[in-house]
Design a protein around this motif. Sequence first.
Motif, PDB file in Angstrom:
ATOM      1  N   VAL A   8     -45.894  19.630   7.832  1.00  0.00           N
ATOM      2  CA  VAL A   8     -44.375  20.023   8.204  1.00  0.00           C
ATOM      3  C   VAL A   8     -42.728  19.533   7.473  1.00  0.00           C
ATOM      4  CG1 VAL A   8     -42.257  21.920   9.205  1.00  0.00           C
ATOM      5  CG2 VAL A   8     -45.329  21.317   9.870  1.00  0.00           C
ATOM      6  N   PHE A   9     -42.362  20.685   6.901  1.00  0.00           N
ATOM      7  CA  PHE A   9     -41.036  19.291   6.068  1.00  0.00           C
ATOM      8  C   PHE A   9     -39.867  19.616   6.881  1.00  0.00           C
ATOM      9  CE2 PHE A   9     -36.659  20.048   3.085  1.00  0.00           C
ATOM     10  CZ  PHE A   9     -37.406  18.609   2.653  1.00  0.00           C
ATOM     11  N   ILE A  10     -39.365  19.306   7.201  1.00  0.00           N
ATOM     12  CA  ILE A  10     -38.266  19.491   7.983  1.00  0.00           C
ATOM     13  C   ILE A  10     -36.693  18.861   7.115  1.00  0.00           C
ATOM     14  CG2 ILE A  10     -37.171  18.850   9.905  1.00  0.00           C
ATOM     15  CD1 ILE A  10     -39.197  17.323  11.594  1.00  0.00           C
ATOM     16  N   ALA A  11     -35.694  20.097   6.916  1.00  0.00           N
ATOM     17  CA  ALA A  11     -34.238  19.568   6.297  1.00  0.00           C
ATOM     18  C   ALA A  11     -33.448  19.735   7.269  1.00  0.00           C
ATOM     19  CB  ALA A  11     -34.999  21.204   5.620  1.00  0.00           C
ATOM     20  N   TRP A  12     -32.280  18.806   6.891  1.00  0.00           N
ATOM     21  CA  TRP A  12     -31.570  18.613   8.076  1.00  0.00           C
ATOM     22  C   TRP A  12     -30.407  18.166   7.589  1.00  0.00           C
ATOM     23  CZ3 TRP A  12     -29.601  13.751   7.246  1.00  0.00           C
ATOM     24  CH2 TRP A  12     -30.464  12.701   6.555  1.00  0.00           C
ATOM     25  N   GLY A  13     -28.766  18.199   8.356  1.00  0.00           N
ATOM     26  CA  GLY A  13     -27.594  17.939   7.573  1.00  0.00           C
ATOM     27  C   GLY A  13     -27.155  17.599   8.381  1.00  0.00           C
ATOM     28  N   GLY A  38     -34.282  10.622   4.152  1.00  0.00           N
ATOM     29  CA  GLY A  38     -35.382   9.444   4.098  1.00  0.00           C
ATOM     30  C   GLY A  38     -34.392   8.327   3.342  1.00  0.00           C
ATOM     31  N   THR A  39     -35.054   7.419   3.274  1.00  0.00           N
ATOM     32  CA  THR A  39     -34.496   6.116   2.254  1.00  0.00           C
ATOM     33  C   THR A  39     -35.343   6.491   0.937  1.00  0.00           C
ATOM     34  OG1 THR A  39     -35.045   4.661   4.599  1.00  0.00           O
ATOM     35  CG2 THR A  39     -34.559   4.062   2.309  1.00  0.00           C
ATOM     36  N   PRO A  40     -34.534   6.916  -0.049  1.00  0.00           N
ATOM     37  CA  PRO A  40     -34.438   6.884  -0.322  1.00  0.00           C
ATOM     38  C   PRO A  40     -35.694   6.119  -1.920  1.00  0.00           C
ATOM     39  CG  PRO A  40     -32.001   7.129  -0.805  1.00  0.00           C
ATOM     40  CD  PRO A  40     -32.559   6.781   0.417  1.00  0.00           C
ATOM     41  N   GLN A  48     -37.430  12.966  -4.806  1.00  0.00           N
ATOM     42  CA  GLN A  48     -38.313  12.223  -3.336  1.00  0.00           C
ATOM     43  C   GLN A  48     -38.955  13.776  -2.767  1.00  0.00           C
ATOM     44  OE1 GLN A  48     -36.419   9.153  -1.087  1.00  0.00           O
ATOM     45  NE2 GLN A  48     -38.115   9.677   0.377  1.00  0.00           N
ATOM     46  N   VAL A  49     -37.819  15.024  -2.111  1.00  0.00           N
ATOM     47  CA  VAL A  49     -37.648  15.398  -1.372  1.00  0.00           C
ATOM     48  C   VAL A  49     -38.745  17.149  -1.969  1.00  0.00           C
ATOM     49  CG1 VAL A  49     -36.119  17.777  -0.915  1.00  0.00           C
ATOM     50  CG2 VAL A  49     -35.823  15.283  -0.844  1.00  0.00           C
ATOM     51  N   PHE A  50     -38.328  17.336  -3.384  1.00  0.00           N
ATOM     52  CA  PHE A  50     -39.567  17.615  -4.133  1.00  0.00           C
ATOM     53  C   PHE A  50     -40.507  17.171  -4.078  1.00  0.00           C
ATOM     54  CE2 PHE A  50     -36.282  18.977  -7.420  1.00  0.00           C
ATOM     55  CZ  PHE A  50     -35.307  19.697  -6.704  1.00  0.00           C
ATOM     56  N   ASN A  77     -26.683  19.378   0.425  1.00  0.00           N
ATOM     57  CA  ASN A  77     -28.642  18.440   0.507  1.00  0.00           C
ATOM     58  C   ASN A  77     -28.893  19.885   1.244  1.00  0.00           C
ATOM     59  OD1 ASN A  77     -27.617  17.113  -1.568  1.00  0.00           O
ATOM     60  ND2 ASN A  77     -27.788  15.012  -0.120  1.00  0.00           N
ATOM     61  N   MET A  78     -28.518  20.165   2.216  1.00  0.00           N
ATOM     62  CA  MET A  78     -29.041  21.364   3.408  1.00  0.00           C
ATOM     63  C   MET A  78     -29.449  22.618   2.628  1.00  0.00           C
ATOM     64  SD  MET A  78     -28.830  22.838   6.817  1.00  0.00           S
ATOM     65  CE  MET A  78     -27.821  23.942   5.867  1.00  0.00           C
ATOM     66  N   MET A  79     -28.670  22.534   1.910  1.00  0.00           N
ATOM     67  CA  MET A  79     -28.390  24.810   2.027  1.00  0.00           C
ATOM     68  C   MET A  79     -28.803  24.436   0.270  1.00  0.00           C
ATOM     69  SD  MET A  79     -26.998  26.055   3.940  1.00  0.00           S
ATOM     70  CE  MET A  79     -25.899  27.345   2.594  1.00  0.00           C
ATOM     71  N   PHE A  80     -29.258  23.563  -0.285  1.00  0.00           N
ATOM     72  CA  PHE A  80     -29.744  23.090  -1.905  1.00  0.00           C
ATOM     73  C   PHE A  80     -31.782  23.073  -1.211  1.00  0.00           C
ATOM     74  CE2 PHE A  80     -32.861  20.966  -4.461  1.00  0.00           C
ATOM     75  CZ  PHE A  80     -32.078  21.190  -5.795  1.00  0.00           C
ATOM     76  N   GLU A  81     -31.761  22.628  -0.360  1.00  0.00           N
ATOM     77  CA  GLU A  81     -33.251  22.362   0.803  1.00  0.00           C
ATOM     78  C   GLU A  81     -33.502  24.244   0.730  1.00  0.00           C
ATOM     79  OE1 GLU A  81     -33.121  19.487   2.157  1.00  0.00           O
ATOM     80  OE2 GLU A  81     -32.694  17.320   1.328  1.00  0.00           O
ATOM     81  N   TRP A  82     -32.275  24.679   1.551  1.00  0.00           N
ATOM     82  CA  TRP A  82     -32.861  25.515   2.147  1.00  0.00           C
ATOM     83  C   TRP A  82     -33.600  26.595   0.790  1.00  0.00           C
ATOM     84  CZ3 TRP A  82     -28.995  28.675   6.813  1.00  0.00           C
ATOM     85  CH2 TRP A  82     -29.695  29.397   7.129  1.00  0.00           C
ATOM     86  N   GLY A  83     -32.399  26.652   0.190  1.00  0.00           N
ATOM     87  CA  GLY A  83     -32.448  28.131  -1.376  1.00  0.00           C
ATOM     88  C   GLY A  83     -33.595  27.987  -1.716  1.00  0.00           C
TER      89      GLY A  83
END
Length: 435
Positions: A8-13, A38-40, A48-50, A77-83
């Motif tokens: 499960v991916f956990i998106a945060w901001g 996390g740590t890039p 990395q997120v993708f 960043n969170m809004m981008f991941e959410w979209g």
Amino acid sequence: MSKSIEKVFIAWGGNQDLAQLVRNEMNKHNFDGIVGGGTPTDMYIGTQVFSQISQCTRAIILVENTHTNAVNPFSSNMMFEWGYLTAKMDPRKLHVFLIGIHKENLPSDLAGIWAEEIKDKNDKTREQIAGEIVELFIDSAIRPIEIDKIKIFSMWNDTKRNLSIYSKTPAYSEIECAHYLLHSIEVVYGYMEEEEILNLMSKIVPATSVLEFAMQIVKSNILMFEESAGLTKQLSFDTFSEVKSLFEKKFDFSNQDRNLHLWFKYFCSDRLGLLYMFIVKNDDFDAEYKTLYFNKALECYNEALYTLREIVEIYPHEANYTKLYEGYLYRDLYRLYKILDIDREKTYQYITAAAKAHETFYLNYKQRFPNEGYLIRHLGKEYYLDCAEKLKYLTDPIEKKIAENTIRSFLEKLETDNGRQHIVLKQLRQVFEGE
């Protein structure tokens, strides 16, 4: 150590601390939480997120106002991941939590989204908030998966495509993948595509014991049916021992998916019955030993039949689908009694019940999917094989003549075999024509 149910991916901001607590709490329940970023490890963190998202079958989005004095209180960043997650994932796999935020206070372009509100955040510790989020998540994530199993048959190419996609990227949960595999057993046999399904499975690396068990059942089923030439020959001792140990395995997946658990139970009970029947029909064993295993097989078949009835009771919409397997069960009970030539009346009752169950499934499938020519013919072969076995018990000459003409008419309609002939058709012709 038990394997995880899903990644499960956990998106945060701005609330990474909460994301870490949520991950730790999820891990206690066998969900593998992956905190975004996390740590890039890459110069461009988006890469990395993708990569992280591509490994996951669900996502949690922790929406919290962490920039109270900013024009936009939410992390970009969170809004981008959410979209991105909204576009990529099935809405049922996206779990949005609003921490201390009301839905009506979201930006207008997010109006109407599904989200859970975590209220009174100032009165709770971060650990309590994380616990509440995980409790709500699990309640949603482990809801039964609704799969129209007959469509696995009728949309076989789509089913194979789903399995092929899963081997490249987990677009759905491992429990769903287990359903697809388990209910592919009979359609694979019908299409004679055992090698193709084995090839697809070879590219799937299970992360959970659920999917691993489903794959083992499919592989063992193929091995057993291939080596026995459709249950017409004896199994080697090593194969017998190998598949027997699997089907005797203790398991309990009912807390993850009760429907899948019951189908596991059915297949294991039924296949154990088949294995014991091999001993009953083996002339190397004496009468006492055969009787012992006759009773073992009978016990397994009755357990499998009880499980099918339990499935129908809990999931009545699967009543017609279970008829296919009910037909196989009654046919195997017929064969079991026939081997020892005992209780002729019960033997006849079982083959009659097999024909009735297979006829119900065959006619329903034919009406529902009239363009599925090949599979309809295969299901017809299964039904008419029961009818051919039943012929020898018919005493009314008119009834017997009608049955013979019906079977003969079906065989005449079949296309000329240009390739590998299915074992069921061979058995039908052998029983009916005495080849």
